[in-house]
Design a protein around this motif. Structure first.
Motif, PDB file in Angstrom:
ATOM      1  N   GLY A  34      32.051  55.308  27.494  1.00 40.18           N
ATOM      2  CA  GLY A  34      33.050  56.016  28.291  1.00 40.18           C
ATOM      3  C   GLY A  34      34.457  55.741  27.802  1.00 40.18           C
ATOM      4  N   THR A  35      35.256  55.097  28.651  1.00 34.38           N
ATOM      5  CA  THR A  35      36.655  54.822  28.334  1.00 34.38           C
ATOM      6  C   THR A  35      36.926  53.334  28.453  1.00 34.38           C
ATOM      7  N   ALA A  36      37.677  52.801  27.491  1.00 33.02           N
ATOM      8  CA  ALA A  36      38.141  51.418  27.562  1.00 33.02           C
ATOM      9  C   ALA A  36      39.655  51.437  27.431  1.00 33.02           C
ATOM     10  N   ARG A  37      40.340  50.609  28.216  1.00 33.24           N
ATOM     11  CA  ARG A  37      41.796  50.529  28.171  1.00 33.24           C
ATOM     12  C   ARG A  37      42.197  49.080  27.938  1.00 33.24           C
ATOM     13  N   VAL A  38      43.130  48.883  27.004  1.00 33.75           N
ATOM     14  CA  VAL A  38      43.634  47.549  26.692  1.00 33.75           C
ATOM     15  C   VAL A  38      45.117  47.507  27.028  1.00 33.75           C
ATOM     16  N   GLY A  50      33.207  56.323  23.190  1.00 35.59           N
ATOM     17  CA  GLY A  50      34.190  57.099  23.944  1.00 35.59           C
ATOM     18  C   GLY A  50      35.601  56.873  23.460  1.00 35.59           C
ATOM     19  N   VAL A  51      36.529  56.804  24.423  1.00 34.01           N
ATOM     20  CA  VAL A  51      37.966  56.724  24.145  1.00 34.01           C
ATOM     21  C   VAL A  51      38.457  55.300  24.358  1.00 34.01           C
ATOM     22  N   HIS A  65      35.524  50.941  15.852  1.00 35.82           N
ATOM     23  CA  HIS A  65      34.578  52.032  15.615  1.00 35.82           C
ATOM     24  C   HIS A  65      34.457  52.772  16.942  1.00 35.82           C
ATOM     25  N   VAL A  66      35.202  53.852  17.112  1.00 35.81           N
ATOM     26  CA  VAL A  66      35.251  54.570  18.384  1.00 35.81           C
ATOM     27  C   VAL A  66      35.192  56.072  18.140  1.00 35.81           C
ATOM     28  N   ALA A  67      35.005  56.837  19.217  1.00 40.99           N
ATOM     29  CA  ALA A  67      35.077  58.292  19.095  1.00 40.99           C
ATOM     30  C   ALA A  67      36.539  58.708  19.006  1.00 40.99           C
ATOM     31  N   SER A  68      37.363  58.216  19.940  1.00 40.65           N
ATOM     32  CA  SER A  68      38.792  58.559  19.947  1.00 40.65           C
ATOM     33  C   SER A  68      39.617  57.323  20.248  1.00 40.65           C
ATOM     34  N   ALA A  81      37.437  56.502  13.616  1.00 39.60           N
ATOM     35  CA  ALA A  81      37.374  57.308  14.841  1.00 39.60           C
ATOM     36  C   ALA A  81      36.678  58.625  14.505  1.00 39.60           C
ATOM     37  N   SER A  82      35.525  58.868  15.106  1.00 35.32           N
ATOM     38  CA  SER A  82      34.734  60.044  14.759  1.00 35.32           C
ATOM     39  C   SER A  82      35.339  61.354  15.247  1.00 35.32           C
ATOM     40  N   CYS A  83      36.229  61.311  16.257  1.00 39.70           N
ATOM     41  CA  CYS A  83      36.857  62.538  16.771  1.00 39.70           C
ATOM     42  C   CYS A  83      38.351  62.611  16.465  1.00 39.70           C
ATOM     43  N   SER A  84      39.122  61.606  16.937  1.00 37.90           N
ATOM     44  CA  SER A  84      40.571  61.714  16.771  1.00 37.90           C
ATOM     45  C   SER A  84      41.281  60.380  16.971  1.00 37.90           C
TER      46      SER A  84
END
Length: 126
Positions: A34-38, A50-51, A65-68, A81-84
């Motif tokens: 899903g989403t992770a925030r630092v 995820g993001v 190694h993330v999607a975005s 980043a596989s998306c952006s």
């Protein structure tokens, strides 16, 4: 539910959210969905489908190694980043980025290299 809803990437209600909060420090390997925030400090390796959002107070020194990836703080390391990847003011990125889509605001610091390709594709000789 978190009170801080500002500038979050869109997510489905069923998605997981991981938070490394302000004042926290994480050393090691972080895996998330899903989403992770630092908003604190994260050192080591990050893997997620995820993001990953690095807030203004966030500092990350890791192999990612993330999607975005969305950066408003500081990232140093290698990014796949596989998306952006998005770097917003006052973000700072130092290292190598491999992604099919890169957005950089005026006023950010980017020192390093960027490959605009599909990070899932093996490099020559692999």
């Amino acid at each position: 539910m978190l009170d801080d809803e500002r500038q979050r990437p869109k997510q489905q209600p069923s998605e997981n959210t991981t938070l490394v909060g302000r004042g926290a420090r994480f050393d090691g390997k972080l895996t998330f969905e899903g989403t992770a925030r630092v908003d604190g400090e994260l050192f080591g390796e990050v893997r997620g489908d995820g993001v990953l959002v690095v807030g203004r107070e966030g500092r990350v020194r890791a192999e990612l190694h993330v999607a975005s990836l969305v950066v408003e703080g500081e990232v140093e390391g290698t990014v796949w980043a596989s998306c952006s990847v998005e770097v917003h003011t006052p973000g700072r990125v130092r290292g190598e980025i491999t992604t099919p889509s890169l957005f950089v605001d005026r006023g950010v610091v980017f020192e390093g290299q960027c490959k605009m390709c599909d990070p899932q594709q093996p490099e020559d000789g692999s």
